[in-house]
Design a protein around this motif. Structure first.
Motif, short mmCIF file in Angstrom:
data_model
loop_
_atom_site.label_atom_id
_atom_site.label_comp_id
_atom_site.label_asym_id
_atom_site.label_seq_id
_atom_site.Cartn_x
_atom_site.Cartn_y
_atom_site.Cartn_z
N SER A 10 -21.92 8.15 1.58
CA SER A 10 -22.52 7.18 0.67
C SER A 10 -23.06 7.91 -0.57
N VAL A 12 -24.85 6.92 -3.09
CA VAL A 12 -26.24 6.69 -3.49
C VAL A 12 -27.19 7.54 -2.64
N ILE A 13 -26.87 7.71 -1.38
CA ILE A 13 -27.72 8.52 -0.49
C ILE A 13 -27.63 9.99 -0.91
N ASN A 15 -26.95 11.13 -3.89
CA ASN A 15 -27.67 11.29 -5.16
C ASN A 15 -29.18 11.28 -4.95
N LEU A 16 -29.63 10.36 -4.10
CA LEU A 16 -31.07 10.23 -3.86
C LEU A 16 -31.64 11.52 -3.26
N ASP A 19 -31.54 14.32 -5.85
CA ASP A 19 -32.61 14.18 -6.85
C ASP A 19 -33.96 14.57 -6.25
N TYR A 20 -34.25 14.04 -5.08
CA TYR A 20 -35.57 14.20 -4.49
C TYR A 20 -35.82 15.65 -4.05
N GLU A 23 -36.26 17.90 -6.93
CA GLU A 23 -37.60 17.69 -7.46
C GLU A 23 -38.63 18.49 -6.65
N ASP A 104 -37.82 6.57 4.66
CA ASP A 104 -38.82 6.79 3.60
C ASP A 104 -38.68 8.21 3.10
N LEU A 105 -38.95 8.43 1.83
CA LEU A 105 -38.86 9.79 1.28
C LEU A 105 -39.88 10.71 1.92
N ARG A 109 -39.56 14.57 3.30
CA ARG A 109 -40.40 15.71 2.91
C ARG A 109 -41.04 16.36 4.14
#
Ligand SMILES: Nc1ncnc2c1ncn2[C@@H]1O[C@H](COP(=O)(O)OP(=O)(O)OP(=O)(O)O)[C@@H](O)[C@H]1O
Ligand SMILES: [Mg+2]
Lengths: 122, 562
Positions: A10, A12-13, A15-16, A19-20, A23, A104-105, A109
């Motif tokens: 996927s 979008v997953i 990319n998410l 990105d995260y 970061e 959840d992000l 983490r």
């Protein structure tokens, strides 16, 4: 800085997570199917692998089996949208965690921090 | 029909009786004829012997009468003969043939052949002439002629003293013929006796013949009766009646045959009963199995439904969770970042990345919306809806108008072959259009540029039980599918298309729609060769109500062809 590999079909997953985790200060590589994921995991020097269960070409359980045989120190985090036999099997075999989509992000983490904490012996 | 044919056609009894009785008749008749003949000759001989004795006696007795030519003496000697009925005539003649004496009437008339000599017999004595004659009236006689001899000369010489001449003389030398006696005997009495004897023999023969024929027929019947019985019993068995037994109580070969026959009938009957029994149990088994199968099928349909629902739920979850994960993740990410940021010092870079996050969130939310809409379509289609009379060719025209632009953009030619005057279908036009549209779009996605897609409508040769059916074919020359994919194309969310191009619901929705119409959808595909989808729609309105419907048109009618 230890690198992280994300294997997911996927976009979008991918990319998410990219990105995260970037970061958060990690170096992130991406693979869009199981086969590519296995190749990259075996070639690169990674500390953590985020691996989806339902993927074309090779599913997450197959990827886990093939890679963990050789890279025994590699920590696997399975991601899955359904409670699945394969995810359970991977966890029983030694995968560190299974994240249920949509996750959840904060879970991401926590997981990463836990694995990379100095208390961690592996 | 020739003789052999006739012989073959005869019954066994005739075959035996006819030749044997013929032989019997010949033998008995010839024996009796022989008997009669012998009898007749015997009678005649007897008469002849008697006559010869008589005529000889007479010849001796009339010697002196002839010598002295004494008529009186001759008649005296002959009178004895009158006492015999058989004596017709007697005469004594001298050497000149002159009749010296006679009794009875006789007319010699050889010249006119009125008296014919039947035979001239040689008598035991050479001197006796012997004739068998017949007069003009057909009366038969025996004529005997004997010479009369005299020894007088010898006597004379003795009296004259010639004996004194030395040696004795043979007396025969002196025997002299002095005349002849003729005797005619009637054969009348003998013939009457013969006729009588003949009659007796004939009657006897007849009696013997009849008796022996009777014995023969009953004897033959005694042999053929059991055979006839066997034949009748065989005939009856041939007509399927095994109840008949052959009741022959004999110890001979025929009795053995009958016993064997009865045993054979018994075992035949037994095996026939067994076969009937098998048949019956087979029928019962078939009914039983059919029921079991129906039950199993019903269960299968039920479990398939359940698994379809399970699959659907899993598919929905899987499909929705990725975009939802994106939405949730990016929203949290943005919130987290924004909460740390100093509003005074927002960088343009940051704004650009926020825009990117939000764009992703929007597109993922849209994807969720599409999935939910398709899902609703799917669920609606599996509910019973009103069916109208629809014209398949009209729906095809509408579909072509709808997809024509897309096809030409992809440089794909659409060929439509519609059979005229198709029967109307009880169906839902917009649902069917949805099905056809999905088929054409699928074909288009699978087809490289400059290929053709053919859409055909025609009367189906199949499904006569529905009172006729219409067939719609969608044929493409595209990439085709491997067997594993063909098995799965009707599953909800099964798709090989990239994200955004297909949800994998098109065919599973179509499946539901076609099933609701009481029809079936089949696929035939080979990688690299192309794909053909066939939809068969029955002309008659299928039973309504989702429950009866799934019973009447079970999932099995929708074959996932492989
Ligand atoms: N004509 C065809 N040629 C080759 N493959 C086909 C054809 N039709 C269908 N398929 C295969 O079957 C899959 C399922 O088709 P289906 O119509 O159910 O879903 P989709 O087309 O992928 O998505 P949707 O129709 O929901 O937009 C397709 O992804 C494709 O792999
Ligand atoms: Mg489709």
């Amino acid at each position: 800085m230890p690198a992280i590999l994300v294997i997911d079909d996927s976009e979008v997953i991918r990319n998410l997570l990219s990105d995260y985790l970037t970061e958060l200060g990690h170096q992130v590589d991406l693979a869009s199917d199981g086969q590519q994921g296995v190749e990259m995991a075996l070639q690169g020097e990674y500390r953590i692998v985020f691996c989806d269960i339902h993927m074309p070409k090779k599913n997450g359980w197959e990827v886990y089996q093939e890679v963990s045989k050789i890279k025994t120190q590699l920590a696997f985090v399975m991601t899955d949208s359904l409670p699945d036999e394969l995810a359970k099997m991977a966890q029983e075999a030694g995968a560190r965690r299974c994240l249920r989509k949509p996750f959840d992000l904060s879970e991401v983490r926590e997981t990463v921090e836990q694995i990379l904490s100095p208390a961690e012996t592996r | 029909m020739n003789l052999f044919g006739m012989l073959r056609a005869m019954s066994l009894r005739t075959k035996v009786v006819l030749p044997v009785s013929a032989l019997l008749i010949v033998v008995i008749l010839s024996i009796s004829i022989l008997l009669i003949r012998q009898q007749a000759t015997g009678f005649r001989r007897e008469l002849e012997t008697t006559g010869e004795t008589m005529v000889r006696m007479l010849a001796i007795n009339v010697e002196s009468g002839v010598l002295f030519e004494s008529k009186y003496e001759l008649e005296e000697a002959m009178n004895v003969l009158k006492r015999f009925d058989v004596v017709e005539y007697a005469s004594v003649a001298n050497n000149d043939g002159e009749v010296l004496a006679e009794i009875g009437d006789w007319l010699d008339d050889y010249s006119e052949l009125s008296i014919s000599v039947i035979e001239k017999n040689q008598s035991t004595h050479r001197d006796c002439e012997h004739y068998h004659i017949e007069n003009p009236h057909g009366q038969e006689f025996i004529e005997l002629i004997v010479p009369i001899t005299s020894r007088i000369e010898q006597l004379d010489r003795e009296t004259l003293g010639i004996t004194g001449f030395g040696r004795a003389l043979d007396p025969a030398v002196f025997t002299e013929r002095i005349g002849s006696v003729r005797l005619i005997l009637s054969l009348e009495t003998v013939n009457v006796a013969i006729a009588e004897a003949q009659k007796t023999v004939m009657t006897l023969t007849a009696v013997v013949l009849i008796l022996s024929l009777m014995i023969l027929t009953s004897f033959v019947r005694f042999f053929t009766r059991p055979i006839r019985k066997l034949v009748e019993a065989t005939d009856q068995i041939g007509r399927g009646d095994f109840s008949r037994k052959v009741d022959i109580v004999q110890q001979d070969e025929i009795g053995q045959l009958a016993a064997t026959f009865n045993r054979m009938v018994d075992s035949l009957k037994q095996s026939r009963d067994e076969i009937e029994n098998y048949n019956r149990t087979l029928e019962e088994k078939i009914i039983e199995r059919t029921l079991e199968l129906e039950e199993a099928q019903a269960q299968l349909i039920q479990s398939e439904k359940l698994s379809a629902i399970g699959q659907l739920a899993a598919g929905v979850a899987h499909e929705l969770n990725n975009p939802l994960g994106g939405i949730l993740g990016y929203t949290q990410f943005a919130l987290e970042k924004l909460s740390k940021v100093d509003p005074e010092a927002v960088k343009t870079d940051d704004i650009a990345s926020y825009i990117r996050y939000l764009t992703d969130v929007e597109s993922q939310a849209r994807r969720c919306k599409t999935i939910v809409q398709n899902l609703l379509r799917f669920s609606r289609s599996s509910r019973t809806s009103e069916l109208d009379e629809v014209d398949i060719n009209r729906i095809i025209d509408d579909t072509c108008a709808f997809v024509g632009h897309q096809l030409s953009m992809n440089q794909i030619e659409l060929i439509v072959e519609k059979q005229d005057n198709l029967p109307v279908i009880h169906g839902n036009a917009s649902q069917l259009q949805q099905v056809f549209t999905n088929l054409i779009i699928n074909a288009m996605h699978a087809s490289p540029p400059n290929t053709r897609i053919k859409l055909v409508s025609r009367l189906s040769p199949a499904l006569g039980e529905f009172g006729g059916a219409v067939e719609i074919l969608c044929v493409d020359q595209g990439v085709g599918m491997p067997k594993e994919d063909v098995k799965r194309i009707f599953e909800p969310f099964f798709t090989t298309k990239e994200v955004g191009k297909g949800t994998g619901l098109g065919l599973s929705v179509s499946y539901g729609i076609i099933r609701e119409h009481g029809g079936e959808i089949k696929v035939d595909s080979a990688p690299g060769k192309g794909t053909t989808f066939t939809i068969i729609l029955p002309v008659q309105k299928p039973a309504t109500g989702s429950d009866t419907q799934s019973k009447d048109f079970p999932a099995a009618t929708m074959r996932k062809s492989d």
